[in-house]
Design a protein around this motif. Structure first.
Motif, PDB file in Angstrom:
ATOM      1  N   MET A 283     -57.111 -40.482 -77.276  1.00  0.00           N
ATOM      2  CA  MET A 283     -57.429 -40.284 -78.695  1.00  0.00           C
ATOM      3  C   MET A 283     -58.385 -39.100 -78.870  1.00  0.00           C
ATOM      4  O   MET A 283     -58.221 -38.258 -79.757  1.00  0.00           O
ATOM      5  N   LEU A 284     -59.389 -39.010 -77.965  1.00  0.00           N
ATOM      6  CA  LEU A 284     -60.357 -37.901 -78.045  1.00  0.00           C
ATOM      7  C   LEU A 284     -59.672 -36.557 -77.768  1.00  0.00           C
ATOM      8  O   LEU A 284     -59.979 -35.551 -78.419  1.00  0.00           O
ATOM      9  N   MET A 285     -58.752 -36.538 -76.799  1.00  0.00           N
ATOM     10  CA  MET A 285     -58.012 -35.298 -76.502  1.00  0.00           C
ATOM     11  C   MET A 285     -57.222 -34.855 -77.723  1.00  0.00           C
ATOM     12  O   MET A 285     -57.173 -33.668 -78.067  1.00  0.00           O
ATOM     13  N   ASP A 286     -56.605 -35.825 -78.384  1.00  0.00           N
ATOM     14  CA  ASP A 286     -55.811 -35.555 -79.583  1.00  0.00           C
ATOM     15  C   ASP A 286     -56.730 -35.062 -80.719  1.00  0.00           C
ATOM     16  O   ASP A 286     -56.444 -34.066 -81.378  1.00  0.00           O
ATOM     17  N   LYS A 287     -57.850 -35.734 -80.897  1.00  0.00           N
ATOM     18  CA  LYS A 287     -58.811 -35.405 -81.961  1.00  0.00           C
ATOM     19  C   LYS A 287     -59.283 -33.956 -81.854  1.00  0.00           C
ATOM     20  O   LYS A 287     -59.427 -33.246 -82.855  1.00  0.00           O
ATOM     21  N   HIS A 288     -59.554 -33.511 -80.629  1.00  0.00           N
ATOM     22  CA  HIS A 288     -60.092 -32.148 -80.431  1.00  0.00           C
ATOM     23  C   HIS A 288     -58.994 -31.106 -80.171  1.00  0.00           C
ATOM     24  O   HIS A 288     -59.300 -29.962 -79.818  1.00  0.00           O
ATOM     25  N   GLY A 289     -57.726 -31.511 -80.322  1.00  0.00           N
ATOM     26  CA  GLY A 289     -56.611 -30.561 -80.152  1.00  0.00           C
ATOM     27  C   GLY A 289     -56.458 -30.054 -78.731  1.00  0.00           C
ATOM     28  O   GLY A 289     -55.877 -28.984 -78.489  1.00  0.00           O
TER      29      GLY A 289
END
Length: 333
Positions: A283-289
């Motif tokens: 989710m964090l990887m997705d959040k920060h692109g």
């Protein structure tokens, strides 16, 4: 394009075109890995050399030499050299990583022991040096021995950079240049050198191999967090579970706030991983692109590889090498 072209992958088409020479490479490998005095060497070497794999690195040497019009015998020696260096590093890697499996089979260190794996790896390195002097070309010797040093350097750097959240993208690039790209670059470059190509074209071959290798490794890292487990044969998140700082994680850590940084410190640096942590990491990887940014970087490296090929002779092998660069990133589209 015929049906065969449509259904086969670029490395398979390349292998089909180079069947005869790759058979000579295999014969030379099997001949040179034998030991008269230490049967354990034959057992361990045969186990790892016989494990299959695409033989991509030696194939790049044969392809580069053929594309450049070489018709002597020594590209076969250099291709076998490249495969021996690769195999030796795999034996050593599995000991360092304490791996139990490679390509779905038990690793040599598991079947025998760490000592055997390390010593047989050393033997294969020694054999690679015997093979690389065969052409009597100092430039070839310089390129391949330098690649062997860069590989070892990358492994040691990875040890110190692993699980350290201060690891930058710059350090990551140095690690994967050692881990993957150095041997790809040397494999293609020596093909041009042995064929006596002009300096600009030798440099282009080096650039192609380097960029292809970097792109290849970035894609591998990306598939671990954004791939299809059925297609890759790997579980999603293996790198996270093994606390490896791959490019998507490095990018996400760089953008993290204090709370997120504490999460990465606990899971990667301390190794305290709990249920739901992988989903939170994704989710964090997705959040920060980070996944999209990593994909864009992989595409940029393979574009660089294809650009390098424009400096090389017009040849069906050049077209296949272009397709190979496209295929590397096709796995993430």
């Amino acid at each position: 394009m015929g049906l065969d072209d449509a259904v086969t992958k670029p490395h398979e088409r390349l292998a089909a075109l180079l069947t005869e020479e790759m058979a000579q490479v295999d014969l030379l490998i099997r001949e040179r890995m034998r030991s008269e005095y230490a049967p354990r060497i034959d057992e361990v070497a045969a186990h790892i050399v016989g494990a299959g794999g695409k033989r991509l690195r030696p194939m790049l040497t044969i392809a580069a030499a053929r594309m450049c019009g070489y018709d002597g015998p020594y590209h076969v020696y250099l291709a076998a050299t490249v495969e021996f260096i690769h195999t030796a590093t795999l034996l050593h890697d599995d000991v360092v990583d304490e791996s139990g499996q490679r390509r779905g089979r038990p690793t040599a260190n598991l079947l025998w022991d760490n000592k055997s794996s390390v010593l047989v790896g050393d033997y294969l390195f020694a054999r690679s040096f015997q093979l690389m002097v065969a052409p009597g070309n100092l430039r070839v010797l310089d390129i391949l021995s330098n690649a062997a040093a860069v590989i070892a350097e990358g492994e040691v750097l990875q040890l110190t950079a692993a699980r350290d959240l201060k690891t930058t993208e710059d350090i990551y690039l140095k690690v994967i240049r050692g881990k993957t790209a150095a041997l790809f670059a040397a494999a293609t470059e020596v093909g041009g050198v042995i064929a006596g190509m002009p300096e600009e074209q030798v440099r282009a071959l080096h650039t192609y191999g380097d960029a292809l290798g970097v792109g290849f490794q970035i894609v591998d890292d990306l598939l671990d967090v954004a791939g299809d487990a059925k297609a890759t044969g790997k579980n999603i998140g293996d790198d996270f579970r093994e606390r490896k700082l791959t490019l998507p994680i490095i990018k996400t850590v760089a953008a993290a706030d204090d709370e997120e940084r504490a999460f990465w410190k606990r899971t990667i640096e301390k190794g305290d991983q709990r249920d739901g942590d992988l989903d939170h990491a994704l989710m964090l990887m997705d959040k920060h692109g980070a996944i999209e940014a990593t994909r864009a970087e992989a595409m940029a490296w393979t574009a660089r590889a294809k650009q390098a090929l424009t400096h090389l002779p017009d040849h069906e092998i050049r077209d296949m090498l272009t397709d190979l660069a496209d295929y590397v990133v096709a796995r993430i589209n």
